[in-house]
Design a protein around this motif. Structure first.
Motif, PDB file in Angstrom:
ATOM      1  N   TYR A 266     -61.379  26.970 -17.359  1.00 54.45           N
ATOM      2  CA  TYR A 266     -60.847  26.903 -18.979  1.00 54.45           C
ATOM      3  C   TYR A 266     -59.823  27.883 -19.842  1.00 54.45           C
ATOM      4  O   TYR A 266     -60.429  27.834 -20.829  1.00 54.45           O
ATOM      5  CB  TYR A 266     -62.255  26.326 -19.838  1.00 54.45           C
ATOM      6  N   PHE A 267     -58.748  28.416 -19.137  1.00 56.00           N
ATOM      7  CA  PHE A 267     -57.704  29.212 -19.390  1.00 56.00           C
ATOM      8  C   PHE A 267     -57.314  28.459 -20.740  1.00 56.00           C
ATOM      9  O   PHE A 267     -57.253  29.334 -21.888  1.00 56.00           O
ATOM     10  CB  PHE A 267     -56.766  29.196 -18.391  1.00 56.00           C
ATOM     11  N   THR A 268     -56.646  27.513 -20.749  1.00 62.06           N
ATOM     12  CA  THR A 268     -56.261  26.324 -21.973  1.00 62.06           C
ATOM     13  C   THR A 268     -57.140  25.421 -21.948  1.00 62.06           C
ATOM     14  O   THR A 268     -58.088  25.071 -21.016  1.00 62.06           O
ATOM     15  CB  THR A 268     -54.598  26.268 -21.833  1.00 62.06           C
ATOM     16  N   PRO A 269     -56.604  24.446 -23.389  1.00 63.71           N
ATOM     17  CA  PRO A 269     -57.653  23.269 -23.094  1.00 63.71           C
ATOM     18  C   PRO A 269     -56.826  21.814 -22.980  1.00 63.71           C
ATOM     19  O   PRO A 269     -57.697  21.872 -21.752  1.00 63.71           O
ATOM     20  CB  PRO A 269     -57.035  23.122 -25.334  1.00 63.71           C
ATOM     21  N   ASN A 270     -55.676  22.444 -22.017  1.00 65.51           N
ATOM     22  CA  ASN A 270     -54.928  21.052 -21.267  1.00 65.51           C
ATOM     23  C   ASN A 270     -55.262  21.600 -19.832  1.00 65.51           C
ATOM     24  O   ASN A 270     -55.985  21.049 -19.017  1.00 65.51           O
ATOM     25  CB  ASN A 270     -53.767  21.310 -21.635  1.00 65.51           C
ATOM     26  N   LEU A 271     -55.454  22.856 -20.198  1.00 70.23           N
ATOM     27  CA  LEU A 271     -56.067  22.809 -17.838  1.00 70.23           C
ATOM     28  C   LEU A 271     -56.869  23.235 -17.989  1.00 70.23           C
ATOM     29  O   LEU A 271     -57.978  22.240 -17.353  1.00 70.23           O
ATOM     30  CB  LEU A 271     -55.551  24.875 -17.749  1.00 70.23           C
ATOM     31  N   TYR A 272     -58.099  22.619 -19.535  1.00 70.02           N
ATOM     32  CA  TYR A 272     -59.380  22.518 -19.504  1.00 70.02           C
ATOM     33  C   TYR A 272     -60.042  21.004 -19.375  1.00 70.02           C
ATOM     34  O   TYR A 272     -60.633  20.951 -18.458  1.00 70.02           O
ATOM     35  CB  TYR A 272     -59.911  23.175 -20.258  1.00 70.02           C
ATOM     36  N   THR A 273     -58.520  20.196 -20.049  1.00 73.55           N
ATOM     37  CA  THR A 273     -59.315  19.255 -19.496  1.00 73.55           C
ATOM     38  C   THR A 273     -58.733  18.604 -18.532  1.00 73.55           C
ATOM     39  O   THR A 273     -58.741  17.539 -17.915  1.00 73.55           O
ATOM     40  CB  THR A 273     -58.143  18.291 -20.626  1.00 73.55           C
ATOM     41  N   TYR A 274     -57.151  19.284 -17.804  1.00 74.12           N
ATOM     42  CA  TYR A 274     -57.469  18.468 -16.155  1.00 74.12           C
ATOM     43  C   TYR A 274     -58.350  19.077 -15.367  1.00 74.12           C
ATOM     44  O   TYR A 274     -58.723  18.145 -14.496  1.00 74.12           O
ATOM     45  CB  TYR A 274     -56.186  19.168 -15.817  1.00 74.12           C
ATOM     46  N   SER A 275     -59.061  19.842 -15.415  1.00 74.99           N
ATOM     47  CA  SER A 275     -60.429  20.533 -14.273  1.00 74.99           C
ATOM     48  C   SER A 275     -61.499  19.631 -15.085  1.00 74.99           C
ATOM     49  O   SER A 275     -62.408  18.780 -13.978  1.00 74.99           O
ATOM     50  CB  SER A 275     -60.646  21.393 -14.982  1.00 74.99           C
ATOM     51  N   LEU A 276     -61.647  19.110 -16.272  1.00 78.09           N
ATOM     52  CA  LEU A 276     -62.927  17.968 -16.498  1.00 78.09           C
ATOM     53  C   LEU A 276     -62.881  16.773 -15.367  1.00 78.09           C
ATOM     54  O   LEU A 276     -63.975  16.511 -15.055  1.00 78.09           O
ATOM     55  CB  LEU A 276     -63.251  18.242 -18.147  1.00 78.09           C
ATOM     56  N   SER A 277     -61.143  16.254 -15.836  1.00 82.12           N
ATOM     57  CA  SER A 277     -61.050  15.396 -15.625  1.00 82.12           C
ATOM     58  C   SER A 277     -61.278  14.778 -14.452  1.00 82.12           C
ATOM     59  O   SER A 277     -61.306  14.511 -13.153  1.00 82.12           O
ATOM     60  CB  SER A 277     -59.930  14.301 -15.945  1.00 82.12           C
ATOM     61  N   PHE A 278     -59.536  16.186 -12.955  1.00 83.22           N
ATOM     62  CA  PHE A 278     -59.960  15.935 -11.733  1.00 83.22           C
ATOM     63  C   PHE A 278     -60.469  16.625 -10.480  1.00 83.22           C
ATOM     64  O   PHE A 278     -60.499  16.308  -9.225  1.00 83.22           O
ATOM     65  CB  PHE A 278     -58.239  16.613 -11.664  1.00 83.22           C
ATOM     66  N   THR A 279     -61.467  17.193 -11.414  1.00 79.01           N
ATOM     67  CA  THR A 279     -62.196  18.269 -10.621  1.00 79.01           C
ATOM     68  C   THR A 279     -63.740  18.135 -11.195  1.00 79.01           C
ATOM     69  O   THR A 279     -64.714  18.101  -9.793  1.00 79.01           O
ATOM     70  CB  THR A 279     -62.050  19.308 -10.846  1.00 79.01           C
ATOM     71  N   GLY A 280     -64.091  17.649 -11.750  1.00 81.20           N
ATOM     72  CA  GLY A 280     -65.374  17.766 -12.173  1.00 81.20           C
ATOM     73  C   GLY A 280     -65.275  16.706 -13.112  1.00 81.20           C
ATOM     74  O   GLY A 280     -66.883  15.462 -13.249  1.00 81.20           O
ATOM     75  N   GLN A 281     -64.762  15.306 -12.121  1.00 78.62           N
ATOM     76  CA  GLN A 281     -65.153  13.897 -12.799  1.00 78.62           C
ATOM     77  C   GLN A 281     -66.051  13.076 -14.202  1.00 78.62           C
ATOM     78  O   GLN A 281     -66.489  12.479 -14.091  1.00 78.62           O
ATOM     79  CB  GLN A 281     -65.869  13.451 -11.277  1.00 78.62           C
ATOM     80  N   GLN A 282     -65.326  14.303 -14.636  1.00 75.05           N
ATOM     81  CA  GLN A 282     -66.026  13.709 -16.578  1.00 75.05           C
ATOM     82  C   GLN A 282     -64.809  13.621 -17.274  1.00 75.05           C
ATOM     83  O   GLN A 282     -64.314  13.873 -17.855  1.00 75.05           O
ATOM     84  CB  GLN A 282     -66.131  15.204 -16.625  1.00 75.05           C
ATOM     85  N   HIS A 283     -64.299  12.320 -16.299  1.00 73.68           N
ATOM     86  CA  HIS A 283     -63.174  11.883 -17.444  1.00 73.68           C
ATOM     87  C   HIS A 283     -63.389  11.060 -19.471  1.00 73.68           C
ATOM     88  O   HIS A 283     -62.178  11.494 -20.024  1.00 73.68           O
ATOM     89  CB  HIS A 283     -62.974  10.231 -16.697  1.00 73.68           C
ATOM     90  N   ASN A 284     -64.887  11.400 -19.715  1.00 70.11           N
ATOM     91  CA  ASN A 284     -65.385  10.684 -20.743  1.00 70.11           C
ATOM     92  C   ASN A 284     -64.653  12.244 -21.292  1.00 70.11           C
ATOM     93  O   ASN A 284     -63.957  11.591 -22.772  1.00 70.11           O
ATOM     94  CB  ASN A 284     -66.447  10.246 -20.750  1.00 70.11           C
ATOM     95  N   TYR A 285     -64.889  12.994 -21.487  1.00 67.20           N
ATOM     96  CA  TYR A 285     -65.708  14.173 -21.704  1.00 67.20           C
ATOM     97  C   TYR A 285     -63.732  14.222 -21.759  1.00 67.20           C
ATOM     98  O   TYR A 285     -63.435  15.440 -23.046  1.00 67.20           O
ATOM     99  CB  TYR A 285     -66.341  15.761 -21.004  1.00 67.20           C
ATOM    100  N   ALA A 286     -63.011  14.686 -20.669  1.00 69.47           N
ATOM    101  CA  ALA A 286     -61.657  15.060 -20.960  1.00 69.47           C
ATOM    102  C   ALA A 286     -60.914  14.487 -21.704  1.00 69.47           C
ATOM    103  O   ALA A 286     -60.093  14.732 -22.604  1.00 69.47           O
ATOM    104  CB  ALA A 286     -61.533  15.049 -19.353  1.00 69.47           C
ATOM    105  N   ALA A 287     -61.520  12.892 -22.094  1.00 62.85           N
ATOM    106  CA  ALA A 287     -60.177  12.682 -23.220  1.00 62.85           C
ATOM    107  C   ALA A 287     -61.232  12.654 -24.697  1.00 62.85           C
ATOM    108  O   ALA A 287     -59.999  12.830 -25.264  1.00 62.85           O
ATOM    109  CB  ALA A 287     -60.868  10.939 -22.664  1.00 62.85           C
ATOM    110  N   THR A 288     -62.285  12.883 -25.186  1.00 59.62           N
ATOM    111  CA  THR A 288     -62.417  13.627 -25.215  1.00 59.62           C
ATOM    112  C   THR A 288     -61.783  14.870 -26.307  1.00 59.62           C
ATOM    113  O   THR A 288     -61.258  15.139 -27.443  1.00 59.62           O
ATOM    114  CB  THR A 288     -64.076  14.016 -25.821  1.00 59.62           C
ATOM    115  N   VAL A 289     -61.933  15.919 -24.953  1.00 61.47           N
ATOM    116  CA  VAL A 289     -61.404  17.360 -25.378  1.00 61.47           C
ATOM    117  C   VAL A 289     -59.687  17.184 -26.118  1.00 61.47           C
ATOM    118  O   VAL A 289     -58.944  17.638 -26.990  1.00 61.47           O
ATOM    119  CB  VAL A 289     -61.587  18.117 -24.762  1.00 61.47           C
ATOM    120  N   ALA A 290     -58.948  16.279 -25.232  1.00 61.78           N
ATOM    121  CA  ALA A 290     -58.022  15.431 -25.478  1.00 61.78           C
ATOM    122  C   ALA A 290     -57.542  15.385 -26.870  1.00 61.78           C
ATOM    123  O   ALA A 290     -56.737  15.426 -26.587  1.00 61.78           O
ATOM    124  CB  ALA A 290     -57.178  15.002 -24.389  1.00 61.78           C
ATOM    125  N   ILE A 291     -58.534  13.898 -27.417  1.00 61.33           N
ATOM    126  CA  ILE A 291     -57.968  13.388 -28.760  1.00 61.33           C
ATOM    127  C   ILE A 291     -57.970  15.046 -29.820  1.00 61.33           C
ATOM    128  O   ILE A 291     -57.292  14.757 -30.770  1.00 61.33           O
ATOM    129  CB  ILE A 291     -58.532  13.005 -28.917  1.00 61.33           C
TER     130      ILE A 291
END
Length: 313
Positions: A266-291
């Motif tokens: 979670y060093f940067t918001p984009n890196l956090y979003t990437y980790s949530l989506s592709f590592t944690g499989q939390q696509h919905n929460y990743a989309a929320t952070v991106a929005i």
């Protein structure tokens, strides 16, 4: 006595002005305009509007082991605002923005003014040399700098061994943000320099002639003529730099393998979003952070634009 008949083509159209085109012809003209912008609108809707709409849709749902995807409304947004990792990432890029962007824009402006002065020997060589790093892909630039940052196998390590000194490790947790800022500055000084230099080249020479007649020095010319004339370019470069700072991803993502203790997921918001989506499989929460980050970036950029336009007016 002979009565003159009105010339052909006059009548209702002649009395009331030019005749209007038939309705079918007008409809054909309106559809012609849509035919020109139609391809752009289709691509714009496909690559811009559709992903945003789908991200908003995902942010309103949550995947569960039991029941599958469930509508949760704004619960994901509430979770994001209560997430310490999200705020840590946002604070880190905000600090990066507050320090790195002014330094980068100042150096780019300084180079542009030096090139525009006409007193720099080999100006063409310097202009190309400074712009060249922008042509290097960000991934390649980061890999190149990572080898130089290496304290065991890179340039830093070689200097330590050759001179018997102990230069601090740029990839340590305390210096990693400054190391990334150095890479980004090296990459984008030439890009911003080109924006400023292009704006300087269109300033009317009559202003310089008037300043010369008044006896103004170079510093006075810069502060009274050049800087006010390129205020629009300064605002544009600032907005682009703000957007780029909040989108910081390539550099920390690549350096993460070399400095896993310094760069978290979670060093940067984009890196956090990437980790949530592709590592944690939390696509919905990743989309929320991106929005949320998209809206936050838009608000900050718009505020900077309004302030710049107000000063310019």
């Amino acid at each position: 006595m002979t009565t003159l008949s009105p010339p052909q083509g006059t009548g209702r159209a002649g009395r009331n002005g030019p005749a209007r085109a038939p309705r079918k012809q007008r409809d054909r003209r309106s559809w012609t305009g849509w035919g020109f912008i139609g391809p752009f609108m289709a691509v714009f809707a496909l690559v811009f509007l559709a992903p945003i709409g789908y991200s908003i849709y995902l942010s309103l749902f949550r995947d569960q082991l039991v029941g599958g995807s469930t509508f949760v409304g704004f619960e994901n947004y509430q979770r994001a605002f209560e997430d310490p990792q999200f705020w840590s990432a946002l604070g880190r890029v905000s600090l990066f923005l507050a320090v790195q962007v002014p330094i980068m824009l100042f150096l780019a402006l300084l180079v542009a003014l030096a090139l525009d002065s006409g007193r720099l020997y080999g100006a063409n060589f310097f202009r190309i040399s400074i712009f060249l790093p922008y042509a290097v892909p960000a991934v390649v630039a980061t890999i190149m700098w990572s080898f130089m940052y290496g304290s065991r196998f890179g340039l830093i390590g070689n200097i330590n061994d050759a001179f018997g000194v102990s230069i601090p490790d740029p990839l340590s947790p305390d210096l990693i943000l400054a190391a990334i800022g150095n890479i980004v500055t090296w990459e984008f000084i030439g890009y911003n320099m080109l924006i400023f230099y292009s704006a300087l080249r269109v300033i009317p020479h009559s202003l310089y002639e008037a300043a010369e007649i008044d006896g103004a020095g170079q510093l006075r010319v810069i502060t009274a003529i050049k800087l006010p004339a390129i205020r629009g370019a300064l605002v544009i470069a600032t907005i682009f730099s703000i957007i780029g700072s909040f989108q910081l991803f390539n550099e920390p993502s690549i350096l993460q393998k070399l400095a896993p203790n310094a760069i978290t997921t979670y060093f940067t918001p984009n890196l956090y979003t990437y980790s949530l989506s592709f590592t944690g499989q939390q696509h919905n929460y990743a989309a929320t952070v991106a929005i949320i980050m998209g809206l936050f970036t838009m608000v900050i950029a718009y505020a900077v634009q309004l302030r710049g336009m107000r000063k310019e007016a």
